[in-house]
Design an enzyme around this catalytic site. Structure first.
Site, PDB file in Angstrom:
ATOM      1  N   TYR A  17      -2.748  25.528  35.714  1.00 23.00           N
ATOM      2  CA  TYR A  17      -1.494  24.776  35.649  1.00 23.00           C
ATOM      3  C   TYR A  17      -0.354  25.512  36.335  1.00 23.00           C
ATOM      4  O   TYR A  17       0.719  24.944  36.530  1.00 23.00           O
ATOM      5  CB  TYR A  17      -1.158  24.476  34.181  1.00 23.00           C
ATOM      6  CG  TYR A  17      -2.215  23.626  33.515  1.00 23.00           C
ATOM      7  CD1 TYR A  17      -2.244  22.247  33.703  1.00 23.00           C
ATOM      8  CD2 TYR A  17      -3.234  24.204  32.750  1.00 23.00           C
ATOM      9  CE1 TYR A  17      -3.238  21.467  33.138  1.00 23.00           C
ATOM     10  CE2 TYR A  17      -4.234  23.434  32.168  1.00 23.00           C
ATOM     11  CZ  TYR A  17      -4.234  22.066  32.371  1.00 23.00           C
ATOM     12  OH  TYR A  17      -5.226  21.302  31.818  1.00 23.00           O
ATOM     13  N   ARG A  43     -17.144  17.909  19.760  1.00 20.33           N
ATOM     14  CA  ARG A  43     -18.056  17.694  20.886  1.00 20.33           C
ATOM     15  C   ARG A  43     -19.143  18.757  20.951  1.00 20.33           C
ATOM     16  O   ARG A  43     -19.701  19.032  22.006  1.00 20.33           O
ATOM     17  CB  ARG A  43     -17.242  17.678  22.188  1.00 20.33           C
ATOM     18  CG  ARG A  43     -16.246  16.534  22.236  1.00 20.33           C
ATOM     19  CD  ARG A  43     -15.362  16.588  23.459  1.00 20.33           C
ATOM     20  NE  ARG A  43     -14.456  15.438  23.451  1.00 20.33           N
ATOM     21  CZ  ARG A  43     -13.220  15.463  23.942  1.00 20.33           C
ATOM     22  NH1 ARG A  43     -12.741  16.575  24.468  1.00 20.33           N
ATOM     23  NH2 ARG A  43     -12.472  14.394  23.896  1.00 20.33           N
ATOM     24  N   LYS A  88     -19.487  24.244  30.334  1.00 19.31           N
ATOM     25  CA  LYS A  88     -18.274  23.835  29.623  1.00 19.31           C
ATOM     26  C   LYS A  88     -18.520  24.042  28.130  1.00 19.31           C
ATOM     27  O   LYS A  88     -19.371  23.379  27.528  1.00 19.31           O
ATOM     28  CB  LYS A  88     -17.938  22.375  29.913  1.00 19.31           C
ATOM     29  CG  LYS A  88     -16.652  21.908  29.230  1.00 19.31           C
ATOM     30  CD  LYS A  88     -16.342  20.466  29.598  1.00 19.31           C
ATOM     31  CE  LYS A  88     -15.070  19.978  28.916  1.00 19.31           C
ATOM     32  NZ  LYS A  88     -14.773  18.570  29.262  1.00 19.31           N
ATOM     33  N   GLU A  98     -27.517  25.869  32.783  1.00 19.94           N
ATOM     34  CA  GLU A  98     -26.875  24.588  33.095  1.00 19.94           C
ATOM     35  C   GLU A  98     -26.414  24.551  34.554  1.00 19.94           C
ATOM     36  O   GLU A  98     -26.549  23.526  35.232  1.00 19.94           O
ATOM     37  CB  GLU A  98     -25.679  24.363  32.162  1.00 19.94           C
ATOM     38  CG  GLU A  98     -26.058  24.053  30.720  1.00 19.94           C
ATOM     39  CD  GLU A  98     -26.341  22.577  30.491  1.00 19.94           C
ATOM     40  OE1 GLU A  98     -26.448  21.823  31.468  1.00 19.94           O
ATOM     41  OE2 GLU A  98     -26.423  22.171  29.315  1.00 19.94           O
ATOM     42  N   LYS A 116     -15.954  26.765  32.198  1.00 16.38           N
ATOM     43  CA  LYS A 116     -14.742  26.339  31.509  1.00 16.38           C
ATOM     44  C   LYS A 116     -14.908  26.564  30.008  1.00 16.38           C
ATOM     45  O   LYS A 116     -15.940  26.153  29.457  1.00 16.38           O
ATOM     46  CB  LYS A 116     -14.487  24.856  31.800  1.00 16.38           C
ATOM     47  CG  LYS A 116     -13.292  24.250  31.076  1.00 16.38           C
ATOM     48  CD  LYS A 116     -13.191  22.758  31.374  1.00 16.38           C
ATOM     49  CE  LYS A 116     -12.006  22.141  30.640  1.00 16.38           C
ATOM     50  NZ  LYS A 116     -11.894  20.693  30.885  1.00 16.38           N
ATOM     51  N   SER A 122      -5.876  24.662  29.096  1.00 17.49           N
ATOM     52  CA  SER A 122      -4.549  24.504  28.490  1.00 17.49           C
ATOM     53  C   SER A 122      -4.217  25.583  27.473  1.00 17.49           C
ATOM     54  O   SER A 122      -3.084  26.072  27.419  1.00 17.49           O
ATOM     55  CB  SER A 122      -4.448  23.126  27.834  1.00 17.49           C
ATOM     56  OG  SER A 122      -5.452  22.970  26.831  1.00 17.49           O
ATOM     57  N   ARG A 144      -5.583  18.123  24.760  1.00 16.58           N
ATOM     58  CA  ARG A 144      -5.759  16.885  24.007  1.00 16.58           C
ATOM     59  C   ARG A 144      -4.419  16.246  23.671  1.00 16.58           C
ATOM     60  O   ARG A 144      -4.321  15.027  23.535  1.00 16.58           O
ATOM     61  CB  ARG A 144      -6.617  17.154  22.768  1.00 16.58           C
ATOM     62  CG  ARG A 144      -8.052  17.455  23.175  1.00 16.58           C
ATOM     63  CD  ARG A 144      -8.954  17.910  22.065  1.00 16.58           C
ATOM     64  NE  ARG A 144     -10.281  18.232  22.612  1.00 16.58           N
ATOM     65  CZ  ARG A 144     -11.228  18.886  21.973  1.00 16.58           C
ATOM     66  NH1 ARG A 144     -11.019  19.287  20.722  1.00 16.58           N
ATOM     67  NH2 ARG A 144     -12.385  19.138  22.558  1.00 16.58           N
TER      68      ARG A 144
END
Length: 327
Positions: free
Chosen positions: A312, A216, A195, A232, A247, A273, A205
């Site tokens: 989506y 982050r 990610k 990872e 992602k 998004s 958000r």
């Protein structure tokens, strides 16, 4: 005159369909859904045209529609009315995400895989994915304890697949241990392994009304690192992840392909998004063919190695596929 003519197999839609290497199927799609506490009807999200914050009633209809279209799963995100430093609402059995999970599972049964986002960012007043220490940094190990508590509540509420999206070191092992000790051995784990700290999360958000302060980058992956994403994923598989994920999807197809080549568990990708909103915005201006762009974008993610795609457009795309529109 050329003897080898690859164009022969492109002369009709039937021929193109017959030799197509990558095929989309509704069951490979997962629909992300936002459920907001305290609303009586669905609320539009301005930066994500066509996507809403659901009420407990409207999310029932959305899940039923997705299941009827053959969509494989739904991923639930909660939007609470109140937040605090520890994200207390995430472990409240009557908190919006756990309550929505119960409602959706009761509505859908086993017709669709009910999945839940396991992260604190929607529930904390600082918007980070974990507990902050006295210096304002995310405390990895204290956060793992909160994730373990969240996992138990989400599994008991009916979640079949926990989406660990916080990017804390050791999160898969910690959650797997908590689930197994509680006898919840059949609850599966989807690890958001690679990610990235991406600019493409902006509309999301808005959707969860994020209160993020800062960024982050100290725990999500640097966009310049490809091998780290594979590393990872390998770690998460060793810790017990049932599925691993990359992602965002479109900007990281190389990482997705590398993870798919390495993994011996299913590999998914999240069409986030920003990817959604860019296509929707361009289509609204008449700059691109919306349906073709949607299909092409998800095809590219699948072609790169994704066994499943969170998007989506899942229900709408499934409808097109059911109607035989796949290119």
């Amino acid at each position: 005159m050329p003897r080898v003519r690859p164009r022969r197999l492109r002369q009709s839609s039937a021929l193109r369909r017959a030799v197509r290497e990558t095929r989309l199927h509704p069951a490979d799609l997962t629909l992300p859904l936002f459920v907001r506490e305290g609303v009586e009807e669905a609320m539009p999200i301005g930066s994500m045209p066509g996507v809403v914050q659901h009420s407990l009633d409207s999310v029932r209809r959305a899940v039923t529609e997705a299941a009827e279209a053959g969509v494989g799963g739904v991923m639930l995100f909660g939007v609470p009315a109140e937040r605090d430093a520890r994200g207390s609402g995430a472990t409240d059995p009557r908190g919006i995400l756990n309550l929505a999970t119960q409602v959706v599972r009761e509505e859908a049964g086993d017709a669709i895989v009910v999945q839940t986002d396991l992260c604190l960012d929607e529930f904390t007043d600082h918007g980070h994915c974990g507990i902050l220490d006295s210096d304002g940094r995310v405390d990895n190990d204290a956060t793992l304890e909160r994730y373990q508590a969240m996992a138990l509540e989400q599994a008991r509420a009916g979640s079949q697949l926990l989406g660990l999206s916080g990017m804390m070191d050791g999160q898969v092992a910690a959650v797997r241990e908590a689930l197994d000790e509680a006898g919840l051995v059949d609850t599966a784990i989807l690890a958001y392994s690679a990610k990235y700290a991406s600019a493409l999360y902006g509309p999301f958000r808005d959707a969860v009304e994020s209160t993020l302060q800062g960024d982050r980058r100290a725990y999500q992956l640097d966009p310049g690192n490809g091998r780290e994403g594979v590393r990872e994923a390998v770690i998460d598989i060793e810790e017990g992840a049932d599925i691993v994920m990359v992602k965002p999807a479109s900007f990281y197809l190389d990482v997705l392909a590398d993870v798919a080549a390495t993994s011996d568990v299913p590999v998914w990708a999240y069409q986030v998004s920003g990817e959604y909103s860019m296509i929707e915005a361009a289509a609204m201006h008449g700059w691109i063919d919306r349906r073709r762009a949607v299909i092409e974008s998800v095809t590219a993610i699948t072609r790169a190695g994704a066994d499943g795609v969170l998007t989506y457009w899942a229900t709408e795309l499934a409808g097109w596929l059911n109607d035989g529109i796949d290119a």
